[in-house]
Write a protein that holds these residues in place. Structure first.
Motif, PDB file in Angstrom:
ATOM      1  N   GLU B 150       0.928  -1.238  -0.067  1.00 50.03           N
ATOM      2  CA  GLU B 150      -0.027   0.150  -0.027  1.00 50.03           C
ATOM      3  C   GLU B 150       0.534   1.237  -0.021  1.00 50.03           C
ATOM      4  OE1 GLU B 150      -3.260  -0.530   2.356  1.00 50.03           O
ATOM      5  OE2 GLU B 150      -3.478   1.908   2.917  1.00 50.03           O
ATOM      6  N   ASN B 151       1.797   1.256   0.823  1.00 47.64           N
ATOM      7  CA  ASN B 151       2.841   2.251   0.819  1.00 47.64           C
ATOM      8  C   ASN B 151       3.520   2.657  -0.399  1.00 47.64           C
ATOM      9  OD1 ASN B 151       4.119   4.247   2.458  1.00 47.64           O
ATOM     10  ND2 ASN B 151       5.953   2.944   2.701  1.00 47.64           N
ATOM     11  N   GLN B 152       3.862   1.523  -1.037  1.00 51.25           N
ATOM     12  CA  GLN B 152       4.418   1.713  -2.487  1.00 51.25           C
ATOM     13  C   GLN B 152       3.475   2.208  -3.611  1.00 51.25           C
ATOM     14  OE1 GLN B 152       7.651   1.139  -3.508  1.00 51.25           O
ATOM     15  NE2 GLN B 152       8.417   0.804  -1.342  1.00 51.25           N
ATOM     16  N   LEU B 153       2.527   1.657  -3.364  1.00 49.59           N
ATOM     17  CA  LEU B 153       1.323   2.057  -4.267  1.00 49.59           C
ATOM     18  C   LEU B 153       0.994   3.555  -4.240  1.00 49.59           C
ATOM     19  CD1 LEU B 153      -0.664   1.382  -6.527  1.00 49.59           C
ATOM     20  CD2 LEU B 153      -2.309   0.792  -4.886  1.00 49.59           C
ATOM     21  N   ASN B 154       0.847   3.953  -3.075  1.00 46.56           N
ATOM     22  CA  ASN B 154       0.816   5.527  -2.747  1.00 46.56           C
ATOM     23  C   ASN B 154       1.848   6.366  -3.284  1.00 46.56           C
ATOM     24  OD1 ASN B 154      -1.742   5.056  -1.368  1.00 46.56           O
ATOM     25  ND2 ASN B 154      -0.989   4.740   0.428  1.00 46.56           N
ATOM     26  N   LYS B 155       2.977   5.768  -3.068  1.00 50.02           N
ATOM     27  CA  LYS B 155       4.286   6.583  -3.539  1.00 50.02           C
ATOM     28  C   LYS B 155       4.043   6.967  -5.014  1.00 50.02           C
ATOM     29  CE  LYS B 155       7.641   5.681   0.029  1.00 50.02           C
ATOM     30  NZ  LYS B 155       8.683   4.749   0.190  1.00 50.02           N
ATOM     31  N   THR B 208      -7.261  -8.199   2.841  1.00 46.67           N
ATOM     32  CA  THR B 208      -7.614  -8.161   1.506  1.00 46.67           C
ATOM     33  C   THR B 208      -8.575  -6.959   1.159  1.00 46.67           C
ATOM     34  OG1 THR B 208      -7.273 -10.536   1.162  1.00 46.67           O
ATOM     35  CG2 THR B 208      -8.700  -9.142  -0.596  1.00 46.67           C
ATOM     36  N   ALA B 209      -9.730  -6.834   2.267  1.00 42.76           N
ATOM     37  CA  ALA B 209     -10.577  -5.605   2.116  1.00 42.76           C
ATOM     38  C   ALA B 209      -9.688  -4.238   2.377  1.00 42.76           C
ATOM     39  CB  ALA B 209     -11.480  -5.814   3.169  1.00 42.76           C
ATOM     40  N   LEU B 213      -9.503  -1.234  -0.478  1.00 45.48           N
ATOM     41  CA  LEU B 213      -9.898   0.208  -0.058  1.00 45.48           C
ATOM     42  C   LEU B 213      -8.747   0.937  -0.556  1.00 45.48           C
ATOM     43  CD1 LEU B 213     -11.490   0.184   3.458  1.00 45.48           C
ATOM     44  CD2 LEU B 213     -12.352   0.960   1.206  1.00 45.48           C
ATOM     45  N   ALA B 214      -7.388   0.536  -0.436  1.00 44.96           N
ATOM     46  CA  ALA B 214      -6.287   1.303  -1.030  1.00 44.96           C
ATOM     47  C   ALA B 214      -6.316   1.411  -2.387  1.00 44.96           C
ATOM     48  CB  ALA B 214      -4.887   0.523  -0.612  1.00 44.96           C
ATOM     49  N   ILE B 219      -7.267   4.944  -7.170  1.00 42.20           N
ATOM     50  CA  ILE B 219      -8.008   5.082  -8.242  1.00 42.20           C
ATOM     51  C   ILE B 219      -8.669   6.566  -8.037  1.00 42.20           C
ATOM     52  CG2 ILE B 219     -10.356   4.670  -9.565  1.00 42.20           C
ATOM     53  CD1 ILE B 219      -9.829   1.820  -8.769  1.00 42.20           C
ATOM     54  N   ALA B 220      -9.039   7.023  -7.022  1.00 37.17           N
ATOM     55  CA  ALA B 220      -9.731   8.434  -6.825  1.00 37.17           C
ATOM     56  C   ALA B 220      -8.674   9.515  -7.149  1.00 37.17           C
ATOM     57  CB  ALA B 220     -10.145   8.450  -5.498  1.00 37.17           C
TER      58      ALA B 220
END
Lengths: 165, 390
Positions: B150-155, B208-209, B213-214, B219-220
């Motif tokens: 999640e951290n990597q995806l956000n970056k 997973t849930a 959300l991440a 996507i947003a």
């Protein structure tokens, strides 16, 4: 490719990556572009070796490759002369020099203006002599000419540089 | 005072590359040498970050195809010893940090332009999402792994947004296209992720849930970037209505071509795809057709900005359809779902599957932005599919 050729290539990178970068920097006055040219120089050298050809003396070979790449770039790009830039009140600055001191930035600016008044051959000679610290014999090896020829042309280039105001 | 050769000598001592930078460039050079060799002998698709990624390259990234052994041996010669073994690592594996901090750093040094940076960050997001899907499908997504991914995806998402802003200032149409690609990638992975069932009583269901959300959050952000860029295109075109009209017509043309090409692709792949993939793809293509028809109506009515946005949406929907199929294929999520092509489309089995797919489509997280440039809200349509085991 023979393993001793590969070893020679890696050793050449270790020895000459920094000097080639510096040479390219003074030809184009851009840190980013100088890095690209340096990389391309070594890539082309590898391709040459990988095609089965051999290089007797790596240093002049690398300088020749770098010089040819810079000439190609000048032919492709449409360059504005310094005069046009000054007409538009754009003061040229070397790119990638943001972290340099005030004096260095000033000197780089002066170097750019002076070099713009010289022919490419004269610039190249001055950079090889005073930036790359090559003697006339080494420069002659790069340019496939005699050291006497280099000494004479270098003398004229220095004189012309000092006369630029 | 004239510039002298003595001053040139002084300057020369002050211009340096630095040892650290030299090492980074050396590793990058060795990788590029091998890419160049592979291109010359035609062994592999060339992935050149200089050129940016084509749509299919978003899938056929080096994550999904192991890095050629010779590249990693060369990197090892230059001091990256464990790089070879790291390529297939997943979060939680000992060599995973080598994969993302060494191998990907080397590849990233080629990304000079903002366009190349967007392409590279998009590829990395693709890899992270693929890793998450693989772990989830094997019921192995731990909380630590989820946090890391999640951290990597956000970056990745944040960096894409920054670079898109820079591209938008010079070329808003290109920024809109790149933003659209990124959004489609995230949505495709979202669709796949929503379709992966985890045992309801397992702790990984909650993890997973959270990751779903991440993806919704990413996507947003992607939607926001895309809408900004599209607004910019429309605003530039509004200086002359001919400009917006041309943009709309161009987008309608592109959407028409892509829908036809994706339709042909689905037809070609039908025999090897799972049933769910086929009906889902066909539903999306119908949706794309409908959006395209609306875009043409708006164009005829002189509402060029709306026509441009609808055509862009049609294009995204078609691309998402194709990307979802390809990603599912690469992640081997369709292995047990072969479609029997001899069955009639009205047979009980295929009708039931179609109904299930339509229900799944409705329940997908669907994030759109509405409103003008000054007043936007993000709406979520439908229920997020959660399996919390409650």
């Amino acid at each position: 490719m023979m393993s001793d050729q590969r070893k020679m290539f890696l050793e050449a990178y270790d020895l000459y990556a920094e000097p080639i970068y510096r040479h390219c920097y003074f030809r184009v006055f851009s840190k980013e572009y100088a890095e690209e040219l340096m990389q391309e120089t070594f890539l082309k050298t590898w391709q040459y070796l990988d095609s089965g050809k051999s290089v007797e003396n790596m240093k002049p070979f690398l300088w020749r490759v770098a010089t040819n790449l810079i000439i190609d770039q000048r032919r492709k790009k449409r360059e504005e002369s310094l005069e046009n830039l000054l007409e538009k009140n754009i003061i040229p600055e070397p790119s990638g020099a943001e972290n340099e001191g005030v004096e260095t930035k000033f000197l780089l600016g002066e170097a750019m203006k002076a070099f713009d008044r010289l022919r490419d051959e004269e610039r190249n000679l001055l950079i090889m002599r005073y930036v790359d610290d090559m003697d006339p014999k080494e420069i002659a090896d790069v340019l496939h000419t005699t050291s006497n020829n280099v000494s004479v042309k270098l003398h004229h280039a220095v004189k012309k540089l000092r006369e630029i105001i | 005072m004239p510039f002298s050769e003595e001053q040139l000598k002084i300057l020369a001592q002050r211009i340096t590359l630095g040892e650290a930078r030299k090492r980074v460039l050396q590793k990058a050079l060795l990788v590029r040498i091998e890419e160049d060799a592979a291109l010359r002998v035609g062994r592999a698709h060339r992935h050149s970050i200089y050129q940016g990624s084509s749509f299919t390259h978003l899938i056929k990234s080096l994550y999904l195809k192991p890095m050629p052994i010779i590249i990693l041996l060369i990197i090892a010669l230059a001091g990256g010893g464990t790089s070879f073994a790291a390529q297939g690592a997943l979060p939680g594996d000992i060599l995973y940090p080598v994969k993302i901090n060494v191998n990907e750093e080397v590849q990233g040094t080629f990304a000079f332009s903002p366009e190349a940076k967007v392409a590279w960050e998009t590829e990395k997001a693709n890899r992270r999402l693929g890793e998450a899907a693989t772990l989830t499908s094997e019921n192995r997504l731990s909380e630590n792994a989820r946090l890391q991914l999640e951290n990597q995806l956000n970056k990745n998402t944040d960096r894409v947004k920054v670079e898109l802003k820079e591209i938008e200032s010079n070329n808003p149409e290109e920024a809109a296209d790149l933003a659209s690609n990124f959004e489609v990638l995230l949505r495709a992975h979202g669709t796949i992720f929503n379709g992966i069932i985890t045992p309801s009583a397992s702790s990984s269901a909650t993890t997973t849930a959270k990751f779903r959300l991440a993806i919704t959050g990413a996507i947003a952000k992607a939607v926001e970037a895309r809408v900004d860029a599209e607004d910019h295109v429309v605003a530039e075109g509004e200086h002359s209505s001919a400009g917006t009209k041309a943009a709309a017509e161009g987008k309608i043309g592109a959407a028409t071509n892509v829908i036809a090409s994706v339709r042909a692709f689905v037809e070609e792949k039908k025999s090897t795809l799972g049933a769910l993939s086929v009906v889902s793809a066909e539903a999306k293509l119908q949706s794309a057709d409908s959006l395209l028809a609306d875009a043409k109506v708006k164009l005829d009515a002189g509402q060029f900005a709306e026509a441009f946005r609808l055509a862009s949406q049609a294009l995204r929907t078609a691309n998402e359809s194709r990307l979802t199929i390809e990603t599912r294929g690469f992640l081997k999520l369709d292995a047990d779902e072969k479609l029997d092509v001899d069955e009639e489309s009205t047979s009980p089995t295929s009708t039931k599957m179609k109904e299930e797919s339509e229900m799944k489509e409705k329940s997908e997280t669907n994030v759109e932005m509405h409103g003008d440039g000054n007043n936007r809200s993000i709406e979520g349509h439908g229920d997020l599919k959660l399996n919390l085991g409650l």
